[in-house]
Write a protein that holds these residues in place. Structure first.
Motif, PDB file in Angstrom:
ATOM      1  N   TRP A 149      14.846 -17.435   0.693  1.00  0.00           N
ATOM      2  CA  TRP A 149      15.052 -16.402  -0.335  1.00  0.00           C
ATOM      3  C   TRP A 149      13.757 -16.079  -1.063  1.00  0.00           C
ATOM      4  O   TRP A 149      13.535 -14.932  -1.446  1.00  0.00           O
ATOM      5  N   GLU A 150      12.901 -17.080  -1.208  1.00  0.00           N
ATOM      6  CA  GLU A 150      11.603 -16.801  -1.837  1.00  0.00           C
ATOM      7  C   GLU A 150      10.780 -15.870  -0.961  1.00  0.00           C
ATOM      8  O   GLU A 150      10.141 -14.933  -1.449  1.00  0.00           O
ATOM      9  N   ARG A 154       9.594 -12.071  -1.855  1.00  0.00           N
ATOM     10  CA  ARG A 154       8.184 -11.670  -1.799  1.00  0.00           C
ATOM     11  C   ARG A 154       8.012 -10.423  -0.934  1.00  0.00           C
ATOM     12  O   ARG A 154       7.299  -9.499  -1.259  1.00  0.00           O
ATOM     13  N   ARG A 155       8.715 -10.365   0.173  1.00  0.00           N
ATOM     14  CA  ARG A 155       8.620  -9.200   1.067  1.00  0.00           C
ATOM     15  C   ARG A 155       9.137  -7.937   0.371  1.00  0.00           C
ATOM     16  O   ARG A 155       8.570  -6.855   0.490  1.00  0.00           O
ATOM     17  N   LEU A 156      10.271  -8.108  -0.298  1.00  0.00           N
ATOM     18  CA  LEU A 156      10.889  -6.931  -0.935  1.00  0.00           C
ATOM     19  C   LEU A 156      10.054  -6.389  -2.088  1.00  0.00           C
ATOM     20  O   LEU A 156       9.954  -5.184  -2.282  1.00  0.00           O
ATOM     21  N   THR A 157       9.476  -7.319  -2.829  1.00  0.00           N
ATOM     22  CA  THR A 157       8.693  -6.848  -3.983  1.00  0.00           C
ATOM     23  C   THR A 157       7.262  -6.550  -3.602  1.00  0.00           C
ATOM     24  O   THR A 157       6.545  -5.897  -4.347  1.00  0.00           O
ATOM     25  N   GLY A 158       6.875  -7.040  -2.426  1.00  0.00           N
ATOM     26  CA  GLY A 158       5.502  -6.806  -1.969  1.00  0.00           C
ATOM     27  C   GLY A 158       4.477  -7.666  -2.679  1.00  0.00           C
ATOM     28  O   GLY A 158       3.281  -7.424  -2.610  1.00  0.00           O
TER      29      GLY A 158
ATOM     30  N   ARG B 118      12.205  -3.398   7.227  1.00  0.00           N
ATOM     31  CA  ARG B 118      12.394  -3.741   8.646  1.00  0.00           C
ATOM     32  C   ARG B 118      12.017  -5.196   8.916  1.00  0.00           C
ATOM     33  O   ARG B 118      12.687  -5.892   9.666  1.00  0.00           O
ATOM     34  N   ARG B 119      10.940  -5.629   8.263  1.00  0.00           N
ATOM     35  CA  ARG B 119      10.520  -7.032   8.448  1.00  0.00           C
ATOM     36  C   ARG B 119      11.581  -7.987   7.912  1.00  0.00           C
ATOM     37  O   ARG B 119      11.890  -9.009   8.523  1.00  0.00           O
ATOM     38  N   VAL B 120      12.143  -7.627   6.728  1.00  0.00           N
ATOM     39  CA  VAL B 120      13.161  -8.484   6.125  1.00  0.00           C
ATOM     40  C   VAL B 120      14.390  -8.540   7.016  1.00  0.00           C
ATOM     41  O   VAL B 120      14.951  -9.611   7.262  1.00  0.00           O
ATOM     42  N   VAL B 121      14.807  -7.376   7.529  1.00  0.00           N
ATOM     43  CA  VAL B 121      15.976  -7.344   8.427  1.00  0.00           C
ATOM     44  C   VAL B 121      15.711  -8.220   9.641  1.00  0.00           C
ATOM     45  O   VAL B 121      16.548  -9.032  10.033  1.00  0.00           O
TER      46      VAL B 121
END
Lengths: 161, 163
Positions: A149-150, A154-158, B118-121
């Motif tokens: 989840w961390e 991080r990916r979602l918020t960049g 896309r990376r998260v998916v």
């Protein structure tokens, strides 16, 4: 003491009007390019002289005498030559700008379409992420994975790597 | 479909007026309130007219003047309309250029966001054993579509701000 004024001016004339001027010069054994200052001086002198004649015959200004008519014709014909070129140049510019505005309008429509499509795609991806996160396997397996989840956050918020 | 417009050909010429002629010319156009370009064109035409001296009758002179006067009025009107259109078009172009530039920035942000999602998916699918190939919608994505449509309906401002 006045300083000498040297002018070098570039102008555009309609090709037809230029042909008339060139023919007039050539008919007097003059060079169409080199004798332009001579022609301009001739025009200046004649314009001045006609103007003085017009002023002097004040009482005949409104009269339809042959001479008054000829003076009016000369001035109007010269103004037309100038105005023809000016009008065509303005219309050409207007046409060029109109085409540019048309192209920019098309680009804007394409940008809007692309933006709509990207937003739909992103919303779809986001919904998929939400569904995957709420799936039973997610809560039983993935939810327990350390650091998952961390990394997702991080990916979602960049932020961070 | 683009409209093809054919304009009459123009001829560009350069006129050099040295010394005294230049001074006389400068005084003359100042007195008349003409631009230098107008002055050159008018005086060249006036001079050329002096070199062509056809024997005209009174009615020919009158008709020639009347035709020139009518053409002059029409040209002035056309030039006025063109100048007005140019002003309007310049404003439109400035606005369109700014809007398109803004769109380019926003599109780049949306594309970056898509890449992240896309990376998260792909990562989630890998973690969960893979429901579909990474980054691609699954065959049964109806629930995602419904949720996405709902998100687009209910959160348009957030979408805008996020770019």
């Amino acid at each position: 003491m006045r300083t000498s004024v040297e002018w070098e001016i570039e102008v555009e004339l309609l090709e037809d009007d230029w042909s008339t001027i060139r023919r007039a010069l050539e008919s007097h054994g003059r060079d169409p390019e080199a004798d332009l200052p001579w022609l301009l001086e001739l025009g200046l002198e004649r314009y001045r002289r006609d103007e003085e004649e017009w002023e002097a015959s004040g009482e005949a200004k409104g009269a339809a005498t042959r001479r008054a008519q000829e003076l009016r014709r000369r001035e109007t014909a010269a103004l037309v030559v100038s105005m023809r070129a000016r009008t065509i140049v303005a219309e050409m510019r207007m046409h060029g700008l109109s085409e540019r505005a048309h192209a920019l309008g098309n680009a804007l429509r394409e940008n809007r379409q692309r933006m709509r499509s990207l937003r739909e795609e992103n919303a779809l991806l986001q919904a998929r992420i939400d569904r995957l996160n709420s799936s039973p396997s997610s809560s039983s397996t993935a939810f327990r994975r350390p650091g998952l989840w961390e990394r997702i956050a991080r990916r979602l918020t960049g932020r961070g790597r | 479909m683009t409209r093809r417009v054919v304009f009459p050909p123009l001829h560009r010429l350069r006129v050099r007026m040295p010394g005294v002629l230049g001074e006389r010319f400068a005084d003359f156009i100042r007195e008349k309130g003409w631009t230098a370009e107008e002055g050159v064109k008018i005086l060249l035409a006036y001079g050329a007219d002096a070199l062509t001296l056809p024997d005209r009758t009174f009615s020919e002179v009158f008709n020639e003047w009347a035709a020139a006067r009518a053409e002059l009025a029409s040209l002035r009107h056309r030039a006025y309309l063109a100048d007005e259109a140019i002003r309007g078009l310049q404003m439109n172009i400035t606005g369109l250029e700014a809007t398109n530039a803004q769109f380019q920035e926003s599109l780049a942000l949306q594309e970056a966001r898509r890449a992240r999602l896309r990376r998260v998916v792909a990562e989630l699918e890998a973690q969960l054993g893979g429901e579909a190939s990474p980054g691609q919608p699954s065959s049964d994505d109806a629930p995602d579509r419904a949720a996405a449509a709902d998100a687009l309906r209910t959160r348009p401002r957030e979408q805008n701000r996020s770019g």
